[in-house]
Design a protein around this motif. Structure first.
Motif, PDB file in Angstrom:
ATOM      1  N   ALA A   1      26.281  40.374  52.256  1.00 13.25           N
ATOM      2  CA  ALA A   1      27.722  40.001  52.806  1.00 13.25           C
ATOM      3  C   ALA A   1      27.582  39.242  54.100  1.00 13.25           C
ATOM      4  N   THR A   2      26.179  39.399  54.937  1.00 11.38           N
ATOM      5  CA  THR A   2      26.098  38.849  56.092  1.00 11.38           C
ATOM      6  C   THR A   2      25.897  37.542  55.809  1.00 11.38           C
ATOM      7  N   ALA A   3      25.216  36.963  54.723  1.00  8.74           N
ATOM      8  CA  ALA A   3      24.987  35.621  54.456  1.00  8.74           C
ATOM      9  C   ALA A   3      26.125  34.972  53.897  1.00  8.74           C
ATOM     10  N   VAL A   4      27.183  35.620  53.495  1.00 10.45           N
ATOM     11  CA  VAL A   4      28.575  34.791  53.187  1.00 10.45           C
ATOM     12  C   VAL A   4      29.117  34.899  54.492  1.00 10.45           C
ATOM     13  N   LEU A   5      29.121  35.817  55.303  1.00  9.14           N
ATOM     14  CA  LEU A   5      29.633  35.685  56.674  1.00  9.14           C
ATOM     15  C   LEU A   5      29.275  34.437  57.626  1.00  9.14           C
ATOM     16  N   LEU A   6      27.920  34.404  57.423  1.00  7.42           N
ATOM     17  CA  LEU A   6      27.246  33.279  58.128  1.00  7.42           C
ATOM     18  C   LEU A   6      27.445  31.960  57.545  1.00  7.42           C
ATOM     19  N   LYS A   7      27.753  31.970  56.169  1.00 10.78           N
ATOM     20  CA  LYS A   7      28.311  30.772  55.749  1.00 10.78           C
ATOM     21  C   LYS A   7      29.433  30.177  56.245  1.00 10.78           C
ATOM     22  N   LEU A   8      30.409  31.210  56.198  1.00  4.38           N
ATOM     23  CA  LEU A   8      31.873  30.824  56.743  1.00  4.38           C
ATOM     24  C   LEU A   8      31.986  30.413  57.859  1.00  4.38           C
ATOM     25  N   VAL A   9      31.091  31.087  58.761  1.00  2.00           N
ATOM     26  CA  VAL A   9      31.221  30.693  60.346  1.00  2.00           C
ATOM     27  C   VAL A   9      30.656  29.647  60.614  1.00  2.00           C
TER      28      VAL A   9
ATOM     29  N   PHE B   1      27.581  33.233  70.075  1.00  2.00           N
ATOM     30  CA  PHE B   1      28.167  34.642  70.524  1.00  2.00           C
ATOM     31  C   PHE B   1      29.277  34.863  69.513  1.00  2.00           C
ATOM     32  N   VAL B   2      30.008  33.796  68.873  1.00  2.00           N
ATOM     33  CA  VAL B   2      30.850  34.240  67.679  1.00  2.00           C
ATOM     34  C   VAL B   2      30.165  34.887  66.495  1.00  2.00           C
ATOM     35  N   VAL B   3      29.061  34.301  66.285  1.00  2.00           N
ATOM     36  CA  VAL B   3      28.107  34.955  65.291  1.00  2.00           C
ATOM     37  C   VAL B   3      27.920  36.314  65.509  1.00  2.00           C
ATOM     38  N   LEU B   4      27.339  36.762  66.696  1.00  2.00           N
ATOM     39  CA  LEU B   4      27.068  38.015  67.010  1.00  2.00           C
ATOM     40  C   LEU B   4      28.205  38.790  67.135  1.00  2.00           C
ATOM     41  N   TRP B   5      29.458  38.133  67.657  1.00  2.00           N
ATOM     42  CA  TRP B   5      30.672  39.089  68.018  1.00  2.00           C
ATOM     43  C   TRP B   5      31.166  39.667  66.295  1.00  2.00           C
ATOM     44  N   LEU B   6      31.410  38.584  65.502  1.00  2.00           N
ATOM     45  CA  LEU B   6      31.661  38.832  64.265  1.00  2.00           C
ATOM     46  C   LEU B   6      30.834  39.900  63.368  1.00  2.00           C
TER      47      LEU B   6
ATOM     48  N   VAL C   1      32.573  43.077  61.934  1.00  2.00           N
ATOM     49  CA  VAL C   1      32.595  43.212  60.633  1.00  2.00           C
ATOM     50  C   VAL C   1      31.642  44.352  60.060  1.00  2.00           C
ATOM     51  N   PHE C   2      30.444  44.392  60.814  1.00  2.00           N
ATOM     52  CA  PHE C   2      29.220  45.251  59.855  1.00  2.00           C
ATOM     53  C   PHE C   2      28.811  46.354  60.954  1.00  2.00           C
ATOM     54  N   GLY C   3      29.140  46.541  62.243  1.00  2.00           N
ATOM     55  CA  GLY C   3      28.854  47.528  63.018  1.00  2.00           C
ATOM     56  C   GLY C   3      27.467  47.759  63.126  1.00  2.00           C
TER      57      GLY C   3
ATOM     58  N   ALA D   1      25.252  48.451  60.869  1.00  2.00           N
ATOM     59  CA  ALA D   1      24.593  48.030  59.413  1.00  2.00           C
ATOM     60  C   ALA D   1      23.837  46.750  59.805  1.00  2.00           C
ATOM     61  N   VAL D   2      24.258  45.894  60.792  1.00  3.70           N
ATOM     62  CA  VAL D   2      23.686  44.649  61.032  1.00  3.70           C
ATOM     63  C   VAL D   2      23.431  44.430  62.378  1.00  3.70           C
ATOM     64  N   HIS D   3      22.013  44.115  62.741  1.00  3.73           N
ATOM     65  CA  HIS D   3      21.726  43.747  64.136  1.00  3.73           C
ATOM     66  C   HIS D   3      20.947  42.387  64.045  1.00  3.73           C
ATOM     67  N   LEU D   4      21.535  41.527  64.708  1.00  2.00           N
ATOM     68  CA  LEU D   4      20.868  40.255  64.666  1.00  2.00           C
ATOM     69  C   LEU D   4      20.136  39.738  65.939  1.00  2.00           C
ATOM     70  N   GLY D   5      20.018  40.754  66.895  1.00  2.85           N
ATOM     71  CA  GLY D   5      19.328  40.569  67.992  1.00  2.85           C
ATOM     72  C   GLY D   5      20.082  39.815  68.955  1.00  2.85           C
ATOM     73  N   GLY D   6      19.514  39.388  69.881  1.00  2.00           N
ATOM     74  CA  GLY D   6      20.360  38.610  71.055  1.00  2.00           C
ATOM     75  C   GLY D   6      20.434  37.411  70.868  1.00  2.00           C
ATOM     76  N   PHE D   7      20.844  36.589  71.774  1.00  2.00           N
ATOM     77  CA  PHE D   7      21.409  35.210  71.771  1.00  2.00           C
ATOM     78  C   PHE D   7      20.329  34.280  71.350  1.00  2.00           C
ATOM     79  N   PHE D   8      19.071  34.611  71.826  1.00  2.00           N
ATOM     80  CA  PHE D   8      18.099  33.522  71.350  1.00  2.00           C
ATOM     81  C   PHE D   8      17.531  33.947  69.848  1.00  2.00           C
ATOM     82  N   SER D   9      17.591  35.016  69.343  1.00  2.00           N
ATOM     83  CA  SER D   9      17.044  35.470  68.120  1.00  2.00           C
ATOM     84  C   SER D   9      18.354  34.710  67.116  1.00  2.00           C
ATOM     85  N   VAL D  10      19.662  34.711  67.629  1.00  5.88           N
ATOM     86  CA  VAL D  10      20.580  34.434  66.667  1.00  5.88           C
ATOM     87  C   VAL D  10      20.553  32.631  66.765  1.00  5.88           C
TER      88      VAL D  10
END
Length: 146
Positions: free
Chosen positions: A48-56, A96-101, A105-107, A109-118
């Protein structure tokens, strides 16, 4: 049943989007595996995160392309400066949009790290997508660029 040009084109685009999501899923899985700051609770959540990332990222790439087109069309220095500032804003703001979304959406359940890891994740996603598209269509068809 014979496919028309429109249905062939639609099927081709759907296949490209599917491949993109699968590439994003693999890259995200590798980030979850090797970067402790990137966390996903399950495979389904990663998908689901991969689909969200694709859309964003589709929206972000379209926005960047629009900004670059305006930057190239700018004839005066002020227009170029504004274009560069807009490009920087879109590039940084998209992370920041990727981190916020993902948080919205996932609360937890998903943590993508901070700005640099994203940032590293997004760059890796875009490079991996480009490489896979080049392997799938070495001619570099315009249909695969979008």
């Amino acid at each position: 049943m014979r496919m028309t040009r429109v249905s062939e084109r639609t099927a081709g685009r759907a296949a490209v989007h599917l491949v993109d999501v699968l590439v994003y899923l693999v890259v995200l899985g590798l980030f979850v595996q090797f970067l402790p700051a990137v966390i996903s609770e399950s495979f389904a959540v990663s998908l689901a995160t991969a689909v969200l990332l694709k859309l964003v990222l589709e929206v972000v790439v379209a926005a960047k392309n629009a900004v670059v087109a305006r930057l190239r069309a700018a004839k005066r220095r002020v227009g170029r400066i504004i274009g560069v500032a807009a490009l920087v804003a879109v590039s940084a703001g998209s992370k920041f949009v990727v981190l916020w979304l993902t948080d919205a959406v996932f609360g937890d359940a998903v943590h993508l790290g901070g700005f640099f890891s994203v940032t590293l994740l997004v760059v890796t996603l875009i490079v991996a997508r480009a490489l896979v598209r080049r392997v799938v269509d070495p001619r570099g068809s315009a249909d695969l660029v979008a």
